[in-house]
Structure formats: C-alpha cells, structure tokens
Design a protein around this motif. Structure first.
Motif, PDB file in Angstrom:
ATOM      1  N   THR A  78      45.669  24.984  47.787  1.00  0.00           N
ATOM      2  CA  THR A  78      45.532  25.769  46.705  1.00  0.00           C
ATOM      3  C   THR A  78      43.978  25.576  46.291  1.00  0.00           C
ATOM      4  OG1 THR A  78      46.592  26.259  44.482  1.00  0.00           O
ATOM      5  CG2 THR A  78      46.028  23.814  45.269  1.00  0.00           C
ATOM      6  N   LEU A  79      43.640  26.341  45.383  1.00  0.00           N
ATOM      7  CA  LEU A  79      42.364  26.267  44.565  1.00  0.00           C
ATOM      8  C   LEU A  79      42.282  26.509  43.276  1.00  0.00           C
ATOM      9  CD1 LEU A  79      41.136  29.570  44.719  1.00  0.00           C
ATOM     10  CD2 LEU A  79      42.206  29.101  47.070  1.00  0.00           C
ATOM     11  N   TRP A  80      41.151  26.346  42.593  1.00  0.00           N
ATOM     12  CA  TRP A  80      40.986  26.373  41.095  1.00  0.00           C
ATOM     13  C   TRP A  80      40.770  27.833  40.642  1.00  0.00           C
ATOM     14  CZ3 TRP A  80      41.355  21.671  38.890  1.00  0.00           C
ATOM     15  CH2 TRP A  80      41.129  20.407  39.557  1.00  0.00           C
ATOM     16  N   PHE A  81      41.716  28.094  39.676  1.00  0.00           N
ATOM     17  CA  PHE A  81      41.603  29.425  38.925  1.00  0.00           C
ATOM     18  C   PHE A  81      41.864  30.700  40.075  1.00  0.00           C
ATOM     19  CE2 PHE A  81      39.244  26.752  36.424  1.00  0.00           C
ATOM     20  CZ  PHE A  81      39.540  26.837  34.898  1.00  0.00           C
ATOM     21  N   ARG A  82      42.899  30.379  40.931  1.00  0.00           N
ATOM     22  CA  ARG A  82      43.170  31.250  41.942  1.00  0.00           C
ATOM     23  C   ARG A  82      43.375  32.898  41.317  1.00  0.00           C
ATOM     24  NH1 ARG A  82      47.430  30.254  46.577  1.00  0.00           N
ATOM     25  NH2 ARG A  82      47.047  32.186  47.964  1.00  0.00           N
ATOM     26  N   ASP A  83      42.625  33.578  42.086  1.00  0.00           N
ATOM     27  CA  ASP A  83      42.591  35.176  41.611  1.00  0.00           C
ATOM     28  C   ASP A  83      41.897  35.451  40.259  1.00  0.00           C
ATOM     29  OD1 ASP A  83      43.728  35.852  44.234  1.00  0.00           O
ATOM     30  OD2 ASP A  83      45.816  35.443  43.278  1.00  0.00           O
ATOM     31  N   LYS A  84      41.634  34.293  39.410  1.00  0.00           N
ATOM     32  CA  LYS A  84      41.031  34.534  38.354  1.00  0.00           C
ATOM     33  C   LYS A  84      41.637  35.458  37.165  1.00  0.00           C
ATOM     34  CE  LYS A  84      36.147  34.045  40.058  1.00  0.00           C
ATOM     35  NZ  LYS A  84      34.815  34.816  40.273  1.00  0.00           N
ATOM     36  N   TYR A  85      42.177  36.345  37.535  1.00  0.00           N
ATOM     37  CA  TYR A  85      42.822  37.340  36.461  1.00  0.00           C
ATOM     38  C   TYR A  85      43.685  36.648  35.730  1.00  0.00           C
ATOM     39  CZ  TYR A  85      46.692  39.088  39.361  1.00  0.00           C
ATOM     40  OH  TYR A  85      47.697  38.683  39.944  1.00  0.00           O
ATOM     41  N   PRO A  86      44.735  35.921  36.121  1.00  0.00           N
ATOM     42  CA  PRO A  86      45.913  35.400  35.413  1.00  0.00           C
ATOM     43  C   PRO A  86      45.120  34.248  34.341  1.00  0.00           C
ATOM     44  CG  PRO A  86      46.258  35.011  37.870  1.00  0.00           C
ATOM     45  CD  PRO A  86      44.856  35.616  37.686  1.00  0.00           C
ATOM     46  N   PHE A  87      44.240  33.641  34.670  1.00  0.00           N
ATOM     47  CA  PHE A  87      43.421  32.758  33.739  1.00  0.00           C
ATOM     48  C   PHE A  87      42.755  33.577  32.679  1.00  0.00           C
ATOM     49  CE2 PHE A  87      44.199  30.774  37.994  1.00  0.00           C
ATOM     50  CZ  PHE A  87      44.896  29.800  37.554  1.00  0.00           C
ATOM     51  N   GLU A  88      42.316  34.795  33.167  1.00  0.00           N
ATOM     52  CA  GLU A  88      41.484  35.575  32.124  1.00  0.00           C
ATOM     53  C   GLU A  88      42.420  36.177  31.005  1.00  0.00           C
ATOM     54  OE1 GLU A  88      39.392  38.345  34.450  1.00  0.00           O
ATOM     55  OE2 GLU A  88      37.811  36.722  35.170  1.00  0.00           O
ATOM     56  N   ILE A  89      43.467  36.614  31.576  1.00  0.00           N
ATOM     57  CA  ILE A  89      44.822  37.103  30.761  1.00  0.00           C
ATOM     58  C   ILE A  89      45.147  36.139  29.817  1.00  0.00           C
ATOM     59  CG2 ILE A  89      47.009  38.324  30.727  1.00  0.00           C
ATOM     60  CD1 ILE A  89      46.299  39.571  33.385  1.00  0.00           C
ATOM     61  N   LEU A  90      45.317  34.885  30.459  1.00  0.00           N
ATOM     62  CA  LEU A  90      45.723  33.908  29.376  1.00  0.00           C
ATOM     63  C   LEU A  90      44.783  33.326  28.596  1.00  0.00           C
ATOM     64  CD1 LEU A  90      47.916  31.307  29.189  1.00  0.00           C
ATOM     65  CD2 LEU A  90      46.212  30.071  30.633  1.00  0.00           C
ATOM     66  N   SER A  91      43.508  33.389  28.807  1.00  0.00           N
ATOM     67  CA  SER A  91      42.428  32.977  27.651  1.00  0.00           C
ATOM     68  C   SER A  91      42.144  34.215  26.821  1.00  0.00           C
ATOM     69  CB  SER A  91      41.308  32.721  28.434  1.00  0.00           C
ATOM     70  OG  SER A  91      41.459  31.444  29.318  1.00  0.00           O
ATOM     71  N   ASN A  92      42.010  35.399  27.306  1.00  0.00           N
ATOM     72  CA  ASN A  92      41.778  36.526  26.410  1.00  0.00           C
ATOM     73  C   ASN A  92      42.629  37.420  25.832  1.00  0.00           C
ATOM     74  OD1 ASN A  92      39.155  35.735  27.185  1.00  0.00           O
ATOM     75  ND2 ASN A  92      39.123  37.257  29.213  1.00  0.00           N
ATOM     76  N   ARG A  93      44.113  37.053  26.421  1.00  0.00           N
ATOM     77  CA  ARG A  93      44.891  37.806  25.657  1.00  0.00           C
ATOM     78  C   ARG A  93      46.389  36.991  25.191  1.00  0.00           C
ATOM     79  NH1 ARG A  93      47.132  43.281  28.494  1.00  0.00           N
ATOM     80  NH2 ARG A  93      48.990  43.974  27.167  1.00  0.00           N
ATOM     81  N   LEU A  94      46.765  36.413  26.001  1.00  0.00           N
ATOM     82  CA  LEU A  94      48.000  35.671  25.615  1.00  0.00           C
ATOM     83  C   LEU A  94      47.783  34.198  24.612  1.00  0.00           C
ATOM     84  CD1 LEU A  94      49.775  35.080  28.955  1.00  0.00           C
ATOM     85  CD2 LEU A  94      50.274  36.880  27.167  1.00  0.00           C
ATOM     86  N   LEU A  95      46.534  33.432  24.760  1.00  0.00           N
ATOM     87  CA  LEU A  95      46.459  32.603  23.859  1.00  0.00           C
ATOM     88  C   LEU A  95      46.184  32.776  22.384  1.00  0.00           C
ATOM     89  CD1 LEU A  95      44.420  29.739  26.306  1.00  0.00           C
ATOM     90  CD2 LEU A  95      46.820  30.226  25.794  1.00  0.00           C
ATOM     91  N   THR A  96      45.725  34.088  22.395  1.00  0.00           N
ATOM     92  CA  THR A  96      45.508  34.588  20.638  1.00  0.00           C
ATOM     93  C   THR A  96      46.643  34.467  20.013  1.00  0.00           C
ATOM     94  OG1 THR A  96      43.720  35.813  21.763  1.00  0.00           O
ATOM     95  CG2 THR A  96      44.578  36.575  19.365  1.00  0.00           C
ATOM     96  N   GLU A  97      47.716  34.896  20.682  1.00  0.00           N
ATOM     97  CA  GLU A  97      49.150  34.939  19.821  1.00  0.00           C
ATOM     98  C   GLU A  97      49.673  33.604  19.810  1.00  0.00           C
ATOM     99  OE1 GLU A  97      50.606  37.447  18.161  1.00  0.00           O
ATOM    100  OE2 GLU A  97      48.752  38.368  18.169  1.00  0.00           O
ATOM    101  N   LEU A  98      49.681  32.823  20.954  1.00  0.00           N
ATOM    102  CA  LEU A  98      50.445  31.627  21.157  1.00  0.00           C
ATOM    103  C   LEU A  98      49.797  30.621  20.007  1.00  0.00           C
ATOM    104  CD1 LEU A  98      50.851  31.414  24.881  1.00  0.00           C
ATOM    105  CD2 LEU A  98      52.687  31.788  23.140  1.00  0.00           C
ATOM    106  N   SER A  99      48.390  30.824  20.070  1.00  0.00           N
ATOM    107  CA  SER A  99      47.495  29.575  19.246  1.00  0.00           C
ATOM    108  C   SER A  99      48.132  29.708  17.772  1.00  0.00           C
ATOM    109  CB  SER A  99      46.264  29.899  19.238  1.00  0.00           C
ATOM    110  OG  SER A  99      45.961  31.457  18.670  1.00  0.00           O
ATOM    111  N   LYS A 100      48.741  30.381  17.336  1.00  0.00           N
ATOM    112  CA  LYS A 100      49.188  30.687  16.036  1.00  0.00           C
ATOM    113  C   LYS A 100      50.734  30.264  15.762  1.00  0.00           C
ATOM    114  CE  LYS A 100      46.786  34.905  15.336  1.00  0.00           C
ATOM    115  NZ  LYS A 100      46.760  36.643  15.242  1.00  0.00           N
TER     116      LYS A 100
END
Length: 278
Positions: A78-100
């Motif tokens: 395996t590798l770090w930040f594989r495919d990149k986009y899942p981690f970008e979606i997590l950081s830029n989209r999902l965490l905004t709502e979850l953080s509240k």
C-alpha cells in the motif's frame, strides 16, 4: 531453493481453503501470488515445498501456520494518500460538516494493511484541526482493521522503512510528521499514531463490535471477493454507517446492485457513496 509447482488439484484445494478462511477468491491468473507470497514462508520455516507448507496449514495441528499462510496471502502493498482524491474529498468536503458534530466522529479504515491509509486519514484530520482549532469538539477516533495480526502489530509501531516512506508521501508531510531513527527507518509522530486504534477484523465476520461510523474507507479490497461475499460486506458496512455516512471504495470497485443502500456522489476528481437514510 526452487519451489515446485502445485499440481492442479493442489491449487484448487488451496483456493477453496483461502476462500473459506478469509473470503478471497484466487483464480488461475493470479496463481503467481501463491509462489511469490508463500515462497518466503517456505524458506523461513525451512520446509521442502509449498505442498508441505499447505499440508501443515490444513492439518489443524498448527493454527499458527494456518494464520501465517493466510497472512502471507492477504498482505498487500500500500502507499500513502493512495489515489489522492479520497483524501481531498475528506479534507475539503466531508470534514467541514463532521467538524461541527456534537458527538465523537468515527472513521473506519478496513483492511488497513501496514497502516498508511489510516495514518494518512489522521494527517488530514490534524491538518484540518490546525486550520480550524475549534473543530471536532468531542474528538475523532480512527479505527483501522486487518485480518493479519502480524501486519497490525507492525502498523501500531508507526515505524516505516525508506521504501515505504517514498510511496506517495510528500516531502512537506515527511518533514512535518516523521523523524529519522536510523539510516533506513523513520518514526511517525506519536500524536498521529495515537489517533488510530488498530483491531483485528475478518471482513466476513460480524462488525457489530466495531460500533457506528461516519466515514468508511474500504478500498481495493472487494475485488478479491466473490459476488455474494462482496454483497455481504457492503450490507454490513451500510449497517454500521450513520445515516448520510460516506463510503470510499477503490477506483475499480462499485456497489453493484446495492443502490438501494447507497447514493453515488460524483466529485471532481473522484467519487464516493452516501448511505441512504433508513
């Protein structure tokens, strides 16, 4: 040592054994994996052949050997930040709502192998918290599971060799989150390591003991399972996801006919799935 080839009936017997043990379906096109992954174990145990190794694993007299065989066949690079986009979606989209959220946020990394995926998730969360100090008032828990107890023990240390570090990790994150411990190994920051709770889990067994999650990463795993077992795994993941919880699969994987459970969400780039409300 040159390993003898398994006879056709031996290979077929092994595929049935492997599917019973962990659900993985091994076809003839992937027979090379038997030799590349079990060969080192044959040499390590000082045995004469893969056939001898498998007889011991089948016998029932050595559960540890059976576990070693399954570990060898289920351990993936395996590798770090594989495919990149899942981690970008997590950081830029999902965490905004979850953080509240007015509860602890929980994220599951299924089949986590040597830990790069859950630790990548932890880095994303810490980076978000640095930019948003009041985020996640009740905390975040990352649960990482794998069938291989040896792999889990290795992942828990947060220690990686130079080859592992070079796969997908930016120089900026390497400097921020790692310290060299010798010429060939680096140690991940203790705060990142402490964010991940590693647990053994066979994906064919019940997930009820894991609790409920807001996000599940189950990536590049389902391709190894039969259609029926893939359906079972996705149904169990849906059952442990919060309503509107997010699911990430591998780039070549899909939910197949289970669109009654999930809604496909397209992003630019990538995609993910949202659990439909019960």
């Amino acid at each position: 040592m040159k390993l003898d080839q398994l006879a056709p009936h031996e290979f077929l017997e092994f595929t049935h054994f492997l599917e019973r043990q962990c659900g993985i379906v091994l076809n003839e096109k992937k027979s090379y994996l038997v030799y590349s992954r079990l060969g080192p174990l044959v040499r390590q145990e000082n045995l004469a052949s893969i056939s001898e190794l498998l007889k011991i694993a089948y016998s029932g007299h050595s559960p540890k050997m059976r576990e070693k065989v399954v570990d060898a066949m289920t351990t993936n690079e395996t590798l770090w930040f594989r495919d990149k986009y899942p981690f970008e979606i997590l950081s830029n989209r999902l965490l905004t709502e979850l953080s509240k959220a007015k509860r602890k946020v929980r994220i599951w990394s299924a089949a986590c192998s040597s830990g790069q995926e859950p630790f990548s998730i932890a880095m994303c969360i810490q980076e978000y918290k640095r930019a948003n100090p009041r985020a996640f008032p009740l905390g975040v828990e990352i649960v990482a599971t794998d069938i291989s107890t040896d792999m889990l023990q290795r992942a828990k240390t947060g220690k990686f060799d130079s080859i592992s570090i070079s796969r997908g990790l930016s120089e900026e994150r390497k400097e921020r989150f790692f310290k060299a411990v010798d010429n060939n190994h680096m140690q991940l920051d203790k705060e990142i390591v402490s964010m991940v709770n590693f647990k053994p889990q066979n994906l064919l067994n019940s997930y009820s003991g894991l609790g409920r999650f807001d996000v599940v990463f189950c990536r590049n795993v389902l391709i190894y399972f039969s259609v029926n077992n893939k359906r079972k795994i996705l149904q169990q993941i849906a059952a442990c996801l919060q309503n509107d919880g997010a699911l990430f699969l591998g780039a070549s994987e899909s939910i197949a006919e289970l669109n009654q459970l999930f809604t496909l969400v397209r992003n630019n780039p990538g995609l993910f799935y949202i659990k439909k409300a019960n």
